[in-house]
Design a protein around this motif. Structure first.
Motif, short mmCIF file in Angstrom:
data_model
loop_
_atom_site.label_atom_id
_atom_site.label_comp_id
_atom_site.label_asym_id
_atom_site.label_seq_id
_atom_site.Cartn_x
_atom_site.Cartn_y
_atom_site.Cartn_z
N LEU A 100 39.41 42.01 39.64
CA LEU A 100 39.23 40.76 39.08
C LEU A 100 40.34 39.71 38.98
CD1 LEU A 100 40.16 40.56 35.90
CD2 LEU A 100 37.59 41.22 35.56
N ALA A 113 34.38 39.09 36.22
CA ALA A 113 34.28 40.65 36.62
C ALA A 113 32.97 40.91 37.39
CB ALA A 113 34.04 41.43 35.12
N GLU A 164 33.34 46.84 35.91
CA GLU A 164 34.08 46.45 37.11
C GLU A 164 33.44 46.44 38.49
OE1 GLU A 164 38.00 48.62 37.58
OE2 GLU A 164 37.77 49.32 35.50
N THR A 452 37.07 39.50 30.02
CA THR A 452 37.17 40.82 31.24
C THR A 452 37.23 42.04 30.05
OG1 THR A 452 39.40 41.35 30.97
CG2 THR A 452 38.98 39.52 32.18
#
Ligand SMILES: *[C@@H]1O[C@H](CO)[C@@H](O)[C@H](O)[C@H]1NC(C)=O
Ligand SMILES: *[C@@H]1O[C@H](CO)[C@@H](O)[C@H](O)[C@H]1NC(C)=O
Ligand SMILES: *[C@@H]1O[C@H](CO)[C@@H](O)[C@H](O)[C@H]1NC(C)=O
Ligand SMILES: *[C@@H]1O[C@H](CO)[C@@H](O)[C@H](O)[C@H]1NC(C)=O
Ligand SMILES: *[C@@H]1O[C@H](CO)[C@@H](O)[C@H](O)[C@H]1NC(C)=O
Ligand SMILES: *[C@@H]1O[C@H](CO)[C@@H](O)[C@H](O)[C@H]1NC(C)=O
Ligand SMILES: *[C@@H]1O[C@H](CO)[C@@H](O)[C@H](O)[C@H]1NC(C)=O
Ligand SMILES: *[C@@H]1O[C@H](CO)[C@@H](O)[C@H](O)[C@H]1NC(C)=O
Ligand SMILES: *[C@@H]1O[C@H](CO)[C@@H](O)[C@H](O)[C@H]1NC(C)=O
Ligand SMILES: *[C@@H]1O[C@H](CO)[C@@H](O)[C@H](O)[C@H]1NC(C)=O
Length: 804
Positions: A100, A113, A164, A452
């Motif tokens: 990311l 993400a 992720e 994130t």
């Protein structure tokens, strides 16, 4: 095992006509005893002919030591470094995290993400995401992006790295993973598809040493062949077809053998069955041997230094080639695999030099020595600004990844509220610096929005727009009231004086921001929101009849307050990156009509997910058994919605669900177009393997079309979804067969009153089961039922067809 002897009600097999006859779990079957090592197939440059020849010429000029250098990482300015070879003008390979953001990046963007991209259900957004991310890597002089992620797939919602990647559904992940790879590689940067394979938990992902000095091996993911093919391999197969440059072998063991020395998965499945022509790169410290790993199919050792594990390659590999334990042809194959994508993507021509700021960040983040053995070429300018206008795309993707779960009495979009209350520690600005890394002890801190997750897949923010900041701007805070309490502990105090002090009370609308942290290297301990988030919602809802809850989360959250009548709207906003505040404000005020859909299922309780537990038991804390860590994938293909559908369980919000500010419907008429003539062979005709496997797997055999209609008052994006009920394969008598599987989705823009046709193409693989005996994708005998709808439980039409 009890899970296997459950007799499901007959109703469940309405469409599959099958019965669950799984035998009990026998772990001894999941060990390599007796299975021979699979030999390493040489790459032949399929799809990359010219670059392959170029690579061949290049390596013909190398000494043995130089060849070994091309496959063994060294110290350097990047997270992973392949040393330059000055006499050949080869400037080396700079490999950087992650999916990311350019982790070691100054003046670079923090993108959404994978979980956010998944929630958009939008292949164009995934491509653009990859394109923009790739271009930042390129401008900073990095040839390889360590991403995207399809392992973990998300077997358990407790998995620490699920965010992720994309979704526990392999089809959704497959399409978005592949579009991201195509985006990255479209700017001449290599993608690295990770982590191959069965990397479904963080707990004991690496070996440990117990009190008496015994090495306790990593967790073993014990996965049967059909489950591997139909779930965990599925997206990687597509990535190979799309020409991904590299694949990362994982930390975990598969059937007792480490991911980076598993000849069944690397030489067998990846390089032979799927015809992968690129290189297998080790996860950092995932190499556990020299010649054994090399002969099993690992092509590049990372980081290659003694930071994380002993150095097994370098000089030992030189010796292993000299004494014949690694054939020199194998080393040549490794070098060709590394250099072919490099030449194919023209990285030998006009590739920007490394931004000198990266070596300083590398020293800072990874405590690498400041002096490097090799002479890398650096650009003349440090801190190059590579962000361009990416913030705009990030804002749009972040908004597109918001899933509207509840919207009672049309609370949203907001209609010029005069008094706005903002609550929760996720609403405000960052207070502990500009990153969420777990390095240097920085992690799940109390105050500040979560945009994130943590670990190597995180990034350094150059700026972040918090929700509170964006709300103040949007609400015109000089005319209207924007009042806030960001301290969760203060909010949940009994008869909180802090809430009482907000006057006049209650606000017209109360926006509650919750967060749920997750990071690489540990799994989640809870699916509830962090920092007493549930109590925060209850406290606010007790005084505010118009409470809107927004979650910034790595994935599944249970929402015990979802049915509270004062909670009038719920939005799952995932992890949107640096424009987090603008993205949510765009949706709250209706500048963007929400179009996100859940890429996972939200069940009623944490216990609902116990079908696929993270292996973690106190009994294992100081075990003496080196093989104690075993993760048995007993649920087989029944993860996420496949589980809840199979057992007919109620859920809070199902996979594929998402509301809009308009209403869509799908016409009852559905058409099935057959795209082949004559009798369809049940297995794909024999053919030379191309990257992605047998080329016939990718032929379109059917096209299913339906019509989507916008029945509401505003324009918006619908996400029509196609699910198939496949019959059990004749030789797959054992094991679970999912009731329905996703096999198509599109994102369609519709003005009010407008209708559009959508066509879902079905390939041979889409309508096949993996047959373990035949080692082939086989079209099952009998009727296939197709359902088209707006979620995995909201079908508007269906049809059947019988291919075989
Ligand atoms: C390396 O680059 C220099 C300068 O551009 C050139 O003169 C030389 O021929 C190149 N060497 C090789 C082996 O390509
Ligand atoms: C793991 O073991 C199962 C059970 O024997 C088998 O079906 C599967 O093919 C094995 N997979 C690998 C990669 O060894
Ligand atoms: C060959 O060299 C490797 C690396 O030094 C060593 O591990 C291996 O034992 C050697 N094998 C033989 C047959 O000498
Ligand atoms: C680094 O550069 C120096 C001087 O240019 C050269 O002598 C040396 O061989 C180079 N080192 C490597 C590892 O290429
Ligand atoms: C409130 O939302 C629930 C679930 O989202 C729905 O069942 C109910 O009909 C809604 N009520 C109103 C008044 O909109
Ligand atoms: C929703 O609307 C209905 C009908 O107007 C009303 O009775 C109810 O109180 C409203 N609920 C909320 C939570 O505003
Ligand atoms: C948050 O509120 C709690 C409870 O009222 C208090 O103890 C704490 O000091 C507050 N934290 C901050 C940062 O103000
Ligand atoms: C695993 O078990 C340990 C010890 O009981 C515990 O501290 C840890 O929180 C557990 N991890 C997870 C992800 O549940
Ligand atoms: C909803 O809000 C009202 C105040 O407007 C309050 O009296 C009531 O108890 C709340 N209900 C819940 C379930 O919190
Ligand atoms: C396809 O190949 C397999 C394995 O080599 C062989 O057994 C089979 O007969 C072949 N089928 C056809 C139609 O050629």
């Amino acid at each position: 095992m009890s899970a296997f002897s459950l007799k499901a009600p007959a109703l469940l097999f309405l469409f599959t006509g099958a019965s669950a006859t799984s035998s009990s779990w026998d772990r001894s079957l999941f060990s390599p005893t007796g299975s021979p090592e699979v030999p390493s197939p040489d790459a032949r440059g399929l799809g990359w002919k010219q670059a392959f020849q170029h690579a061949d010429e290049f390596i013909s000029q190398l000494t043995l030591e130089e060849k070994v250098g091309l496959v063994s990482g060294t110290e350097g300015p990047c997270v992973g470094n392949i040393a330059p070879i000055d006499r050949l003008n080869f400037t080396g390979i700079c490999i950087q995290n992650g999916p990311l953001a350019l982790e070691q990046g100054t003046y670079s963007s923090v993108f959404p993400a994978g979980i956010t991209i998944a929630a958009t259900w939008d292949k164009d957004i995934a491509f653009k995401h990859g394109h923009n991310l790739g271009s930042e890597f390129r401008e900073k002089g990095s040839q390889v992006v360590l991403g995207p992620v399809a392992g973990p797939l998300g077997r358990s919602p407790f998995g620490g790295r699920n965010w992720e990647g994309f979704s526990p559904d392999p089809y959704l992940t497959g399409d978005l993973f592949t579009s991201t790879i195509e985006g990255i590689q479209s700017v001449g940067v290599q993608a690295c598809a990770k982590h191959f394979i069965g990397n479904e938990q963080e707990t004991q992902r690496q070996p440990s040493t117990n009190d008496d000095g015994t090495t306790i091996e990593s967790v073993s993911s014990n996965i049967d062949d059909r489950t591997l093919h139909e779930l965990y391999l599925w997206p990687f197969q597509q990535a190979v077809k799309a020409g991904v440059a590299s694949v990362m072998c994982s930390y975990n063991r598969i059937n007792q053998t480490y991911g980076c020395q598993n000849s069944q998965t690397l030489n067998g499945i990846l390089k032979t069955e799927l015809g992968f022509q690129g290189y297998v790169m080790a996860d950092w410290g995932a190499t556990h041997s020299g010649s054994r790993a090399v002969n099993a199919g690992e092509d590049m050792d990372m980081p290659g230094t003694d930071q994380l594990s002993p150095v097994y390659w370098h000089q030992s590999l030189v010796e292993a080639v000299k004494n014949g334990s690694v054939p020199s042809s194998r080393l040549d194959d490794m070098c060709r695999r590394v250099m072919t994508p490099f030449f194919h993507l023209k990285q030998d021509k006009n590739f920007p030099a490394i931004d000198p700021s990266e070596k300083d960040l590398n020293a800072l983040l990874f405590s690498s020595p400041e002096e490097y053995r090799y002479n890398y070429t650096f650009g003349s300018q440090a801190n190059v600004d590579v962000r361009k206008n990416h913030g705009k795309a990030i804002r749009e993707a972040g908004a597109a990844g918001v899933v509207l779960l509840k919207n009672n009495n049309s609370t949203l979009p907001l209609k010029s509220p005069r008094r706005i209350g903002v609550f929760g520690n996720d609403a405000g600005d960052l207070t502990n610096g500009m990153s969420y890394f777990t390095f240097n002890g920085i992690q799940n801190y109390e105050y500040g929005v979560l945009a994130t997750g943590g670990g190597s897949g995180s990034g350094l923010f150059t700026y972040i727009v918090s929700p509170l900041e964006a709300i103040k701007q949007k609400a015109d805070f000089k005319k209207n009231l924007v009042q806030y309490v960001l301290n969760n502990s203060a909010i949940i105090e009994p008869d909180s004086p802090y809430l009482a002090a907000l006057q006049p009370s209650p606000p017209d609308v109360c926006l509650v921001f919750l967060k749920s942290w997750a990071t690489e290297s540990m799994d989640r301990e809870s699916l509830h929101s962090d920092w007493n988030g549930d109590t925060v919602v209850e406290s606010i809802a007790a005084m505010c009849p118009n409470t809107v809850v927004i979650t910034h989360s790595n994935g599944v959250n249970v929402m015990p307050w979802a049915d509270n009548p004062n909670v009038t709207a719920i939005l799952a906003a995932h992890l949107p990156g640096q424009e987090v505040g603008n993205s949510i404000v765009d949706v709250l005020w209706g500048d963007v009509n929400p179009s996100g859909h859940l890429p996972y299922t939200i069940a009623h309780s944490e216990e609902s997910y116990s079908f696929a537990p993270i292996t973690n038991s106190t009994a294992l804390e100081n075990t003496k058994d080196p093989k104690a860590w075993q993760s048995d994938f007993k649920e087989e293909v029944l993860i996420d919605y496949r589980h809840f559908d199979y057992y007919n369980k109620n859920v809070a919000y199902e996979f594929g669900f998402g509301l809009s500010y308009t209403t869509f419907s799908i016409n009852e008429k559905i058409a099935v177009h057959q795209k082949f003539t004559g009798r369809l062979p049940q297995s794909p005709p024999n053919a030379t393997i191309i990257p992605g496997g047998n080329p016939h797997l990718w032929e379109t055999l059917y096209e299913i079309s339906a019509t989507v209609v916008n029945e509401g008052q505003v324009a918006g994006f619908a996400v029509p979804q196609l699910y198939l009920s496949l019959p059990r394969g004749s030789s797959n008598e054992h094991g679970f067969v999912a009731k329905r599987v996703l096999r198509g989705f599109e994102k369609v823009h519709l003005n009010p009153g407008e209708s559009k046709d959508v066509a879902f193409k079905l390939t041979r693989r889409d309508i096949s089961n993996w047959d373990t005996a035949k080692q082939q994708w086989i079209v099952p005998k009998g009727k296939i039922r197709a359902h088209v709808g707006l979620s995995s439980r909201d079908f508007h039409c269906s049809a059947t067809f019988t291919p075989y």
